[in-house]
Write an enzyme that holds these catalytic residues in place. Structure first.
Site, mmCIF file in Angstrom:
data_model
loop_
_atom_site.group_PDB
_atom_site.id
_atom_site.type_symbol
_atom_site.label_atom_id
_atom_site.label_comp_id
_atom_site.label_asym_id
_atom_site.label_seq_id
_atom_site.Cartn_x
_atom_site.Cartn_y
_atom_site.Cartn_z
ATOM 1 N N ASP A 1 -7.996 -4.791 13.409
ATOM 2 C CA ASP A 1 -7.779 -3.363 13.152
ATOM 3 C C ASP A 1 -7.303 -3.217 11.715
ATOM 4 O O ASP A 1 -6.112 -3.102 11.455
ATOM 5 C CB ASP A 1 -6.741 -2.822 14.136
ATOM 6 C CG ASP A 1 -6.459 -1.343 13.895
ATOM 7 O OD1 ASP A 1 -7.236 -0.700 13.156
ATOM 8 O OD2 ASP A 1 -5.463 -0.833 14.437
ATOM 9 N N THR B 1 -7.915 -1.792 7.455
ATOM 10 C CA THR B 1 -8.376 -0.681 6.633
ATOM 11 C C THR B 1 -9.830 -0.935 6.219
ATOM 12 O O THR B 1 -10.418 -1.954 6.582
ATOM 13 C CB THR B 1 -7.491 -0.578 5.376
ATOM 14 O OG1 THR B 1 -7.335 -1.899 4.850
ATOM 15 C CG2 THR B 1 -6.122 -0.032 5.707
ATOM 16 N N PRO C 1 -5.565 -4.311 0.804
ATOM 17 C CA PRO C 1 -5.126 -5.596 1.341
ATOM 18 C C PRO C 1 -6.042 -6.154 2.433
ATOM 19 O O PRO C 1 -6.022 -7.353 2.709
ATOM 20 C CB PRO C 1 -3.726 -5.304 1.909
ATOM 21 C CG PRO C 1 -3.590 -3.831 1.956
ATOM 22 C CD PRO C 1 -4.569 -3.245 0.998
ATOM 23 N N ASP D 1 -0.133 -12.643 6.521
ATOM 24 C CA ASP D 1 -1.525 -12.399 6.154
ATOM 25 C C ASP D 1 -2.452 -12.894 7.266
ATOM 26 O O ASP D 1 -2.419 -14.079 7.626
ATOM 27 C CB ASP D 1 -1.783 -13.153 4.842
ATOM 28 C CG ASP D 1 -3.213 -12.997 4.386
ATOM 29 O OD1 ASP D 1 -3.471 -12.045 3.654
ATOM 30 O OD2 ASP D 1 -4.068 -13.811 4.788
ATOM 31 N N GLN E 1 0.829 -1.209 0.000
ATOM 32 C CA GLN E 1 0.000 0.000 0.000
ATOM 33 C C GLN E 1 0.859 1.253 0.000
ATOM 34 O O GLN E 1 2.057 1.198 0.254
ATOM 35 C CB GLN E 1 -0.886 -0.007 1.254
ATOM 36 C CG GLN E 1 -0.106 -0.187 2.553
ATOM 37 C CD GLN E 1 -0.938 -0.780 3.667
ATOM 38 O OE1 GLN E 1 -2.155 -0.717 3.639
ATOM 39 N NE2 GLN E 1 -0.287 -1.340 4.682
HETATM 40 N N1 AG3 Z 1 -7.710 1.515 10.938
HETATM 41 C C1 AG3 Z 1 -8.985 1.721 10.339
HETATM 42 C C2 AG3 Z 1 -9.333 3.113 10.031
HETATM 43 C C3 AG3 Z 1 -10.563 3.229 9.198
HETATM 44 C C4 AG3 Z 1 -10.512 4.456 8.457
HETATM 45 N N2 AG3 Z 1 -11.628 4.614 7.602
HETATM 46 C C5 AG3 Z 1 -12.047 5.763 7.179
HETATM 47 N N3 AG3 Z 1 -11.503 6.867 7.568
HETATM 48 N N4 AG3 Z 1 -13.020 5.758 6.337
HETATM 49 C C6 AG3 Z 1 -7.097 2.507 11.716
HETATM 50 C C7 AG3 Z 1 -5.789 2.104 12.184
HETATM 51 C C8 AG3 Z 1 -5.523 2.615 13.527
HETATM 52 N N5 AG3 Z 1 -4.801 1.711 14.304
#
Ligand code: AG3
Length: 282
Positions: free
Chosen positions: A156, A158, A163, A138, A32
């Site tokens: 946690d 995306t 990915p 993965d 990414q």
């Molecule tokens: N992980 C998911 C964030 C989601 C963001 N989505 C959005 N802004 N539409 C965050 C990682 C933090 N540890």
């Protein structure tokens, strides 16, 4: 737009923009595009493939709600599995609990390295904690092959693009339910509730065959555009989560660490879903 603004283009016809004081990292890893920016309004900001993942100013809300809700609800979690979470924020909050072992499976070593370098406050000393085993790989195939059981699984990831996509499939949920110990709890980042209600519906339907209690809880993270973020919740515990009030307060007091957003009352009310969201869960 001028060069010193970051424009988030993840939402079609609406584009939030932040003034940028410095670009600390802008690289393409095997998986990414990773950007870490110093903003003038929210401290440092992590962006993956153009979508904001955290800012120093409000990351506590996301990380506290994603770690403390399942961990206090469980009450006796010894073994925790984190999928994703390369910045280390979930790890940091998880380790505040009296857990024996945390396995974290993150696909992108480069993300961990860049975050440790440019966002050191997010992980703190978490990666050096002897209770932690870090696996670079993965998450979906890890869970497919896992023989161990876990009391809490925290995904946690995306959004449902890039990915992290495999982490929203029936196969993955089935494997999670298999590796959850009895009374275990699965939570995940399930996207912006009002922007993507169809994602709640999909998750709900895909999980129902595997779990006794499948639901969502909400928190508003100001730098995630679109209102409330939905966290997915799935468990086979028989005790209904609505009865947790007193227990949560006891556990929270006994844990003796401070939180900025989480509290037992916030925990309970985060599960209250308005009709506009509830109607997608059937
Ligand atoms: N992980 C998911 C964030 C989601 C963001 N989505 C959005 N802004 N539409 C965050 C990682 C933090 N540890």
């Amino acid at each position: 737009m001028t060069a010193n603004w970051f424009v988030e283009r993840a939402y079609g016809d609406i584009r939030p923009a932040y003034r940028v004081a410095a670009v600390l990292c802008r690289v393409r890893s095997r998986f990414q595009k990773i950007e870490i920016l110093e903003t003038t309004s929210c401290g440092r900001m992590l962006i993956l493939d153009g979508t904001i993942q955290l800012t120093e100013r409000d990351e506590c809300i996301y990380h506290e709600m994603m770690a403390h809700v399942p961990l206090f609800a469980h009450g006796r979690a010894r073994r925790v599995l984190i999928i994703g979470g390369g910045d280390g924020g979930i790890l940091r909050e998880t380790l505040k609990h009296n857990v024996e072992h945390v396995t974290m499976v993150e696909i992108d070593q480069r993300l961990i390295d860049e975050c440790r370098r440019h966002l050191p406050r997010v992980s703190g000393n978490a990666f050096a904690d002897p209770r932690v085993t870090l696996v670079i790989g993965d998450g979906a195939s890890f869970v497919a092959k896992a023989q161990d059981k876990y009391d809490v699984i925290i995904v946690d990831s995306t959004d449902r693009v890039g990915p992290g996509r495999v982490l929203y499939t029936s196969t993955f949920y089935g494997n999670c339910s298999r590796v959850l110990a009895s009374g275990g709890i699965l939570v995940n980042q399930n996207g912006m509730a009002f922007l993507f209600p169809e994602h709640l519906k999909l998750t709900f339907q895909r999980r129902k065959p595997f779990f006794r209690d499948t639901s969502f809880y909400l928190a508003t993270i100001p730098n995630f555009f679109g209102g409330a973020l939905a966290f997915g919740w799935a468990t086979n515990r028989s005790r209904p989560r609505q009865e947790f009030g007193t227990l949560l307060r006891e556990r929270y007091t006994a844990a003796r660490f401070e939180t900025q957003y989480y509290s037992p009352a916030v925990h309970l009310c985060s599960f209250v879903l308005p009709p506009i969201i509830l109607r997608h869960l059937s």
